[in-house]
Write an enzyme that holds these catalytic residues in place. Structure first.
Site, PDB file in Angstrom:
ATOM      1  N   GLU A 104      14.445  48.611  -5.756  1.00 25.98           N
ATOM      2  CA  GLU A 104      14.953  47.425  -5.061  1.00 25.98           C
ATOM      3  C   GLU A 104      14.059  46.223  -5.359  1.00 25.98           C
ATOM      4  OE1 GLU A 104      17.217  45.864  -3.771  1.00 25.98           O
ATOM      5  OE2 GLU A 104      17.911  46.584  -1.833  1.00 25.98           O
ATOM      6  N   ASP A 105      14.610  45.037  -5.178  1.00 28.93           N
ATOM      7  CA  ASP A 105      13.821  43.817  -5.365  1.00 28.93           C
ATOM      8  C   ASP A 105      12.978  43.502  -4.136  1.00 28.93           C
ATOM      9  OD1 ASP A 105      16.088  43.319  -3.839  1.00 28.93           O
ATOM     10  OD2 ASP A 105      16.656  41.480  -4.883  1.00 28.93           O
ATOM     11  N   ASP A 108      14.068  43.404   3.336  1.00 27.31           N
ATOM     12  CA  ASP A 108      14.038  42.308   4.302  1.00 27.31           C
ATOM     13  C   ASP A 108      14.353  42.906   5.686  1.00 27.31           C
ATOM     14  OD1 ASP A 108      14.220  39.656   5.287  1.00 27.31           O
ATOM     15  OD2 ASP A 108      16.310  39.495   4.751  1.00 27.31           O
ATOM     16  N   PHE A 158      12.206  32.539   2.076  1.00 29.55           N
ATOM     17  CA  PHE A 158      13.244  32.916   1.119  1.00 29.55           C
ATOM     18  C   PHE A 158      12.658  32.728  -0.274  1.00 29.55           C
ATOM     19  CE2 PHE A 158      16.887  32.102  -1.609  1.00 29.55           C
ATOM     20  CZ  PHE A 158      17.648  33.224  -1.312  1.00 29.55           C
ATOM     21  N   ARG A 171      17.102  33.606 -11.240  1.00 26.44           N
ATOM     22  CA  ARG A 171      16.811  35.017 -11.526  1.00 26.44           C
ATOM     23  C   ARG A 171      15.948  35.162 -12.778  1.00 26.44           C
ATOM     24  NH1 ARG A 171      20.236  38.171  -8.304  1.00 26.44           N
ATOM     25  NH2 ARG A 171      22.322  37.365  -8.000  1.00 26.44           N
TER      26      ARG A 171
HETATM   27  P1  5GP Z   1      17.997  43.706   3.580  1.00 25.73           P
HETATM   28  O1  5GP Z   1      19.183  44.612   3.594  1.00 25.73           O
HETATM   29  O2  5GP Z   1      16.682  44.431   3.595  1.00 25.73           O
HETATM   30  O3  5GP Z   1      18.078  42.674   4.687  1.00 25.73           O
HETATM   31  O4  5GP Z   1      18.101  42.812   2.312  1.00 25.73           O
HETATM   32  C1  5GP Z   1      18.022  43.268   1.056  1.00 25.73           C
HETATM   33  C2  5GP Z   1      18.608  42.291   0.054  1.00 25.73           C
HETATM   34  O5  5GP Z   1      18.694  40.946   0.541  1.00 25.73           O
HETATM   35  C3  5GP Z   1      17.706  42.232  -1.137  1.00 25.73           C
HETATM   36  O6  5GP Z   1      18.014  43.270  -2.033  1.00 25.73           O
HETATM   37  C4  5GP Z   1      17.986  40.852  -1.687  1.00 25.73           C
HETATM   38  O7  5GP Z   1      19.083  40.894  -2.552  1.00 25.73           O
HETATM   39  C5  5GP Z   1      18.330  40.028  -0.466  1.00 25.73           C
HETATM   40  N1  5GP Z   1      17.135  39.255  -0.022  1.00 25.73           N
HETATM   41  C6  5GP Z   1      16.348  39.521   1.039  1.00 25.73           C
HETATM   42  N2  5GP Z   1      15.343  38.623   1.149  1.00 25.73           N
HETATM   43  C7  5GP Z   1      15.508  37.761   0.104  1.00 25.73           C
HETATM   44  C8  5GP Z   1      14.779  36.609  -0.346  1.00 25.73           C
HETATM   45  O8  5GP Z   1      13.762  36.163   0.218  1.00 25.73           O
HETATM   46  N3  5GP Z   1      15.260  35.999  -1.458  1.00 25.73           N
HETATM   47  C9  5GP Z   1      16.356  36.423  -2.126  1.00 25.73           C
HETATM   48  N4  5GP Z   1      16.725  35.749  -3.206  1.00 25.73           N
HETATM   49  N5  5GP Z   1      17.071  37.508  -1.728  1.00 25.73           N
HETATM   50  C10 5GP Z   1      16.639  38.173  -0.629  1.00 25.73           C
END
Ligand code: 5GP
Length: 181
Positions: A104-105, A108, A158, A171
């Protein structure tokens, strides 16, 4: 005409390309050691955000690797999680008894990580399942979940770059940055 409404000149670098690449080498070594076997590793790249991280990580592996791609979206065009997961493509081969690594990237809220972990355990029955995320936004967590490995902890900003986008842009940057408010 570009539809980009944020200017790269305003972007502040948070994690440099060099820091990312050094961290990836460390992570690859730890992950390979954890599998404790010479069998293939099935690397699951969670598109689109983890494309850069995953590509660089697999280059460091000495194991034989199979790469698979799934696509999930949760942010849409927003800079805050919509708390609304959209599974666009979860097509995968049979992973029963395999060594699986989800890449995963960023974690959050933890919603995506929980969804993926449950999905793989319940549906795919891997022999060993590990989860690595380049970034970890611990302070934004809504669900109690931690990856097995992560590269950097980030605070509640963000971030963009190195696979992470804002409205589809940024990206391609080799580093991670943010736009100060
Ligand atoms: P989660 O399900 O943990 O809330 O979010 C996961 C996804 O939200 C990540 O895989 C990513 O695609 C997106 N995301 C969460 N935080 C960020 C951020 O700070 N920047 C960006 N560009 N995407 C985010």
């Amino acid at each position: 005409m570009s539809e980009q409404d944020k200017n790269i000149k305003d972007l502040k670098i948070l994690i440099t390309e060099e820091q990312i690449q050094t961290k990836i080498k460390e992570l690859a070594q730890k992950i390979e050691t954890a599998y404790n076997t010479n069998e293939d590793i099935y690397v699951i790249c969670v598109l689109k955000g983890s494309v850069m991280f995953c590509a660089d990580l697999v280059k460091e592996f000495k194991h034989n690797v199979q790469m698979e791609f799934i696509r999930i979206s949760s942010y849409g065009n927003e800079t805050k999680s919509t708390n609304n997961l959209h599974a666009i493509d979860l097509t995968l081969p049979n992973l029963e008894g395999k060594n699986v690594l989800i890449v995963e990237d960023i974690i959050d809220t933890g919603l995506t990580a929980r969804f993926l972990t449950d999905l793989f355990k319940i549906k795919h029955h891997p022999q060993k399942l590990l989860f690595v995320s380049l970034l970890n936004k611990k302070c934004a967590r809504q669900i109690d979940i931690e990856p097995d490995y992560y590269g950097f902890e980030v605070d509640n900003k963000f971030v963009v770059g190195y696979g992470l986008d804002y409205k589809g842009y940024f990206r391609n940057l080799p580093y991670i940055g943010y736009f100060p408010l």
